[in-house]
Design an enzyme around this catalytic site. Structure first.
Site, mmCIF file in Angstrom:
data_model
loop_
_atom_site.group_PDB
_atom_site.id
_atom_site.type_symbol
_atom_site.label_atom_id
_atom_site.label_comp_id
_atom_site.label_asym_id
_atom_site.label_seq_id
_atom_site.Cartn_x
_atom_site.Cartn_y
_atom_site.Cartn_z
ATOM 1 N N ARG A 1 -34.377 11.967 -38.932
ATOM 2 C CA ARG A 1 -35.239 12.929 -38.695
ATOM 3 C C ARG A 1 -35.541 14.454 -38.922
ATOM 4 O O ARG A 1 -36.496 15.195 -38.797
ATOM 5 C CB ARG A 1 -35.442 12.859 -36.952
ATOM 6 C CG ARG A 1 -35.836 11.548 -36.491
ATOM 7 C CD ARG A 1 -36.214 11.333 -34.742
ATOM 8 N NE ARG A 1 -37.267 11.996 -34.569
ATOM 9 C CZ ARG A 1 -37.221 13.221 -33.734
ATOM 10 N NH1 ARG A 1 -36.091 13.633 -33.757
ATOM 11 N NH2 ARG A 1 -38.251 13.882 -33.613
ATOM 12 N N CYS B 1 -25.146 12.491 -49.793
ATOM 13 C CA CYS B 1 -25.314 13.026 -51.198
ATOM 14 C C CYS B 1 -26.317 14.048 -51.028
ATOM 15 O O CYS B 1 -26.958 14.420 -52.097
ATOM 16 C CB CYS B 1 -25.570 12.085 -52.287
ATOM 17 S SG CYS B 1 -24.518 11.027 -52.355
#
Ligand SMILES: Cc1ncc(COP(=O)(O)O)c(C=O)c1O
Length: 372
Positions: free
Chosen positions: A260, A291
């Protein structure tokens, strides 16, 4: 499935919007006479399974779906109980990705361009459909009551037009969900009582004004029922202080268990569970282990943190686990139901074997080392 059981025990109805959600509800033994099926792109299979399950209502989202549903119900020798999803064109002050009731939306049929009335007339003319009422869902995480009041007025006005143009008085009105939850101390949502009062006051007045009978009113609160019941526990790992810039505290999750912040710029508050009584002493930024920059909370004041501390991020009961992924091959965490001093696992923590369970290596890739 445990949450389906809680919904059932609380006497609520349950919405599903995919075959997967329908399957989960059925596996949990949810009473299908309290099941509503949604979705803007239901497959024939999803529709057939919903009809087979005798779901209470199917919320039809398009003119195309009306035809398909009528055909499938005809093939199965049954009549589908339907609501038609409309788009009332109400502007709401929430993130654009969860603002859903306006004209330019993939959901529903617009009141403004006449498609809503066309849909109603088409539904009434199709022999294997029983049109019970109309539905709308204007968006999510709405913190003001004005858009809900406006929506009720528009929907009842439309129901009055339906009566005038077709002679049919619809008996069901479904206003969807959208009531916001309390994520940040300074942004409280309206109470459930105030929300209910606002809606029923406008509804009663509008029905009387248009000379309509009382309707069966449905609401579909999702977030406001479950968000505040959820807390995500992370373990603090690497702490990196960039002098004069910021202090990053990395935790053992992030984007994969809570997309979110990245999706909606959502903001959260947190406490350090094992130092809950200590005063805040430093400003830090909580990062995940993925990442990307993957920031869960920027600039939060917390007690001094050390590796191994448990960070409890609050209000994560809605659109978190349900949106979780295995991005970067992180196993999804367990879900624990805690109540009255008892704690029970309701979803097991995923294992490394779960991560490769569905993977297949084709034969020609199996012996790459042997062939060089
Ligand atoms: C049709 C429908 N009803 C209800 C909801 C629940 O919304 P909320 O969680 O904002 O109450 C959604 C959420 O996407 C929805 O699409």
């Amino acid at each position: 499935m445990a949450s389906c059981k809680i919904v059932e025990q609380e006497g609520l109805w349950l919405d599903v919007c995919t075959g997967g959600e329908l399957h989960t509800a059925l596996q949990a033994g949810f009473p299908t006479e309290r099941l509503i099926v949604h979705g803007n792109n239901k497959s024939d299979e999803e529709i057939t399974e919903s009809l087979k399950a005798r779901a209470a209502l199917i919320v039809v989202d398009s003119l195309q779906e009306l035809e398909v549903l009528n055909g499938l119900a005809n093939d199965m020798g049954c009549r589908a109980e339907v609501m038609l999803r409309l788009s009332p064109g109400v502007e709401v002050d929430t993130h654009t990705h969860i603002r859903l009731g306006h004209v330019d939306t993939k959901f529903g049929l617009s009141l403004a361009n006449g498609l809503a009335m066309e849909g109603v007339k088409q539904a009434l003319a199709l022999p294997n459909l029983n049109l019970r009422g109309v539905h709308c869902h204007i968006g999510s995480q709405i913190l003001e009551l004005r858009p809900f009041r406006e929506t009720v007025g528009l929907m009842v006005e439309f129901m009055a037009q339906v009566k005038t143009e077709t002679g049919r008085e619809l008996e069901d009105l479904n206003l969807g969900g959208g009531l916001g939850s309390h994520y940040l101390s300074e942004e409280p949502p309206p109470s459930v009582n105030k929300y209910a009062e606002a809606i029923t006051d406008v509804l009663r007045a509008a029905l009387i004004h248009h000379g309509l009978k009382e309707v069966r009113l449905f609401q579909e609160p999702g977030r406001s029922l479950v968000a505040e019941a959820g807390t995500t526990l992370y373990t603090v790992g690497v702490i990196k202080d960039i002098p004069g810039v910021r202090k990053y505290v990395s935790v053992d999750g992030g984007l994969s268990d809570n997309p979110r912040p990245a999706l909606y710029e959502a903001k959260y508050e947190a406490i350090v569970a094992n130092k809950a009584n200590l005063p805040a002493a430093e400003k830090v930024t909580i990062a995940g282990k993925h990442c990307e920059t993957d920031l869960l909370i920027q600039d939060i004041d917390l007690p001094p943190l050390e590796p191994g501390d448990i960070l409890a991020v609050q209000t994560t009961g809605a659109y978190n686990y349900s949106m979780a992924s295995n991005y970067n091959r992180l196993p999804r965490p367990a879900v624990v139901l805690a109540s009255g001093g008892q704690a029970e696992v309701i979803v097991e923590r995923e294992t490394l074997s779960d991560l490769v369970r569905a993977d297949r290596i084709p034969p020609h890739l199996k012996d790459t080392r042997a062939t060089g």
